[in-house]
Design an enzyme around this catalytic site. Structure first.
Site, PDB file in Angstrom:
ATOM      1  N   SER A 143       0.829  -1.080   0.033  1.00  0.00           N
ATOM      2  CA  SER A 143       0.095  -0.150  -0.011  1.00  0.00           C
ATOM      3  C   SER A 143       0.835   1.173   0.110  1.00  0.00           C
ATOM      4  CB  SER A 143      -0.980   0.116   1.210  1.00  0.00           C
ATOM      5  OG  SER A 143      -1.790   1.318   1.226  1.00  0.00           O
ATOM      6  N   TYR A 156      -1.028  -0.641  10.859  1.00  0.00           N
ATOM      7  CA  TYR A 156      -1.406  -0.955   9.518  1.00  0.00           C
ATOM      8  C   TYR A 156      -0.430  -0.397   8.443  1.00  0.00           C
ATOM      9  CZ  TYR A 156      -3.745  -1.340   4.950  1.00  0.00           C
ATOM     10  OH  TYR A 156      -3.951  -1.848   3.631  1.00  0.00           O
TER      11      TYR A 156
END
Length: 266
Positions: A143, A156
């Site tokens: 990501s 995350y």
């Protein structure tokens, strides 16, 4: 029954929805047979039926909870033992974008087990098996938050930074050989991820949100081009190249026999 694909079998984790489902659709259209992995058997069966009807490819459903070590090991064993498997898309993941200090650690630890531990185990299985077979590709979904940890809370971004660095290290070990390795760094993508993470996607700017279809098409094109790192929305590739050059320029000063001047006593 369709004949075995010349491209081999692609294993896609997190295939029941979102990016994983879109990978399955586009890979089937490209001619891959598939093994679809996720927890939701009903969704997997529906997708498998759709893909068989639309493409004629062989599609196997393999329900598994990759947050459980024994189920990760079972999938790793399948990848290692099945010579037809030529592609692994490590897409399964979860996010917990919330403050973690003083909170129950269980959700964060579960996220690390899925995003980091399971991905690592399956990557190692694929890289080893593909190397023995002399062909194959490993795609790890990271990501863009790997670059933005200081703007977020929780772990995350840290899990995705690991995916990026781990994929780069695997590429360094495998470069020059028959196995391709790619990390894909999506930005905001229209999927169910936001609902599962407790976020309201409607509050995000529409011009920052890519469709899963466009994202996966770009990622597969990046794989075709031999990219190790694919950032689908990045217009100016020179910015990534400049970042990498600046990082590498640190090398001569990262390990020396004395501290920098600013750390020395006056």
């Amino acid at each position: 029954m369709s004949s075995p694909s010349e491209l081999g079998v692609a294993v896609v984790t997190g295939a029941s929805s979102g990016i994983g489902k879109t990978y399955a659709q586009q890979l089937a259209r490209r001619g891959h047979d598939l093994v679809l992995v996720a927890r939701d058997r009903a969704r997997l069966e529906a997708l498998a039926a759709e893909l068989r009807a639309a493409t004629g490819r062989a599609v196997e459903v393999l329900p598994a909870d990759l947050g459980r070590a024994e189920e990760v090991e079972a999938l790793a064993a399948r990848i290692e033992s099945d010579p037809a498997i030529t592609l692994l898309v490590n897409n399964a993941g979860m996010g917990t974008e919330r403050n973690v200090v003083g909170a129950d650690p269980a959700p964060t630890l579960a996220m690390v087990e899925l995003n980091v531990v399971a991905l690592t185990r399956l990557s190692l299985a694929a890289a080893s098996a593909f190397s023995r077979r002399g062909r194959g590709a490993l795609v790890n979904i990271a990501s863009v938050v790997a670059f933005l940890a200081d703007t977020l809370t929780g772990a995350y971004a840290g899990t995705k930074a690991f995916v990026l660095a781990f994929t780069q290290s695997l590429h360094n070990e495998l470069k020059g050989g028959p196995v391709r390795v790619q990390a894909v760094l999506p930005g905001l993508t229209r999927t169910e991820f936001f609902d599962r993470a407790g976020l309201d996607a409607s509050q995000l700017p529409a011009n920052m949100m890519m469709s899963a279809e466009d994202l996966v098409a770009a990622a597969l094109r990046g794989l075709d081009l031999g990219e190790v790192i694919t950032i689908p929305s990045l217009r100016d590739l020179g910015k990534w190249e400049a970042l990498e050059a600046a990082r590498l320029a640190l090398g001569p000063e990262l390990s020396l026999d004395s501290p920098a001047e600013r750390y020395r006593a006056a």
